[in-house]
Structure formats: C-alpha cells, structure tokens
Write an enzyme that holds these catalytic residues in place. Structure first.
Site, PDB file in Angstrom:
ATOM      1  N   GLU A  97      -1.315  -1.340  -4.779  1.00 55.68           N
ATOM      2  CA  GLU A  97      -2.568  -0.617  -4.977  1.00 55.68           C
ATOM      3  C   GLU A  97      -2.351   0.543  -5.938  1.00 55.68           C
ATOM      4  OE1 GLU A  97      -6.079   0.099  -2.056  1.00 55.68           O
ATOM      5  OE2 GLU A  97      -4.592   1.672  -1.738  1.00 55.68           O
ATOM      6  N   ASP A 127      -2.039   1.034   7.397  1.00 55.35           N
ATOM      7  CA  ASP A 127      -1.438   0.843   6.070  1.00 55.35           C
ATOM      8  C   ASP A 127      -1.020  -0.619   5.874  1.00 55.35           C
ATOM      9  OD1 ASP A 127      -1.485   3.669   5.179  1.00 55.35           O
ATOM     10  OD2 ASP A 127      -0.147   3.949   6.884  1.00 55.35           O
ATOM     11  N   ASP A 164       0.875  -1.169   0.000  1.00 55.97           N
ATOM     12  CA  ASP A 164       0.000   0.000   0.000  1.00 55.97           C
ATOM     13  C   ASP A 164       0.915   1.222   0.000  1.00 55.97           C
ATOM     14  OD1 ASP A 164      -2.208   1.704   0.198  1.00 55.97           O
ATOM     15  OD2 ASP A 164      -2.200   1.616   2.384  1.00 55.97           O
TER      16      ASP A 164
END
Length: 171
Positions: free
Chosen positions: A70, A142, A7
């Site tokens: 992502e 996260d 992420d």
C-alpha cells in the site's frame, strides 16, 4: 499464483498471502509483524531491521510469486509520515530482494477494488475480504488490510492478463 499483500507500518506491518486460480481466490495465511522500541538512538534502525527480517521470513515460508504494497498517504505529522515512508521502503525492499515483482496501490484504489467504493470504512473492507475469502480469520486489522491489498493486486493482474490475451485491434 500466490500473492503477498503488505500494509506497511513502523509498529505494526500487516501481511496476507492468497492464492489465485483463475477467478478463485483462497486465503493462505495472514499476520502482523510487530516491532518494539527500545528507547535508544538506534531505535528506528532496529525497528526497520525487525520489519525486514519479519518480511523475509514470511516470504521464505509462503513463497509468493508476486507482492503488493500500500502506498503511503501524507498526513499533518511530517515526522510520522517520514517514518511510515521508511517502513514502506523496507516493505518494498524485502520482496524486491527476493526477486518478486512488486505492485503499489493507493488506499482508495484498494478500497474501490475490494468494496467498490474508494472511501469505504475499515469495517466494510473487512466484510468484503471475508466475502471473497470465506472462513478467513484476521490476525488483526493490519492483516485484514494486507489481504485487501493482495486481493486488489490479484484483480489488477487478472485484468492485465485479460487485456494482454485479447487479439490486436479488439477493444
């Protein structure tokens, strides 16, 4: 098979590693790479370097077979979006340099895969990650998102393997 989920973020980049054994998923590790600003003109370059070195260390330690990152969403702050894009570039570069195939997923695709709803909240995502990886403790939000990205990639890879294993002409 080990899957690394990333992420990306300039200040905090979450990472999570899972193993996939058929339909079973198991948590291996997760964490957050935090970069620090020093207030100089080379601040951005230094932060990207910290991020790259941190991801390389995670890859060397946990030796994943695949990685997933992502995708960036565009917001109203163009400067912030560009900086996030640069962090995302590093997040793609580190596993690619290690020879790992890298998948990319939109945030809504990750949520839909993990929760079943594309606009799920962070709490819902974290709950479903805990359901799919019993006993997991997140090193931060996260890291939880990174584990969701790894789970998403694992499910998509399993679906692809099943499609490829079907005899031709079978739908």
């Amino acid at each position: 098979m080990r899957v690394l989920g990333i992420d990306p973020g300039l200040r905090n980049t979450g990472w999570g590693v899972i193993t996939v054994d058929g339909p079973r998923l198991r948590h291996v590790a997760n964490g957050v790479i935090q970069t620090t600003a020093d207030g100089t003109s080379t601040d951005l370059a230094q932060r990207l370097s910290q991020l790259y070195r941190g991801l390389c260390a995670v890859i060397a330690t946990y030796r994943p077979d695949l990685a997933a990152v992502e995708q960036t969403f565009v917001n109203k702050d163009a400067v912030g979006t560009l900086k996030l894009g640069q962090a995302r570039g590093v997040a793609l570069l580190a596993p690619a340099e290690a020879g790992l195939p890298v998948g990319e997923y939109a945030p809504n695709a990750v949520k839909k895969t993990v929760v079943g709803v594309g606009h799920a909240g962070k709490e819902q995502v974290q709950h479903m990650v805990r359901v799919q990886l019993p006993g997991v403790t997140f090193e931060g939000p996260d890291a939880a998102d990174a584990l969701a990205i790894a789970i998403c990639h694992a499910h998509h890879m399993q679906g692809r393997s099943m499609r490829e294993a079907r005899p031709k002409g079978v739908a």
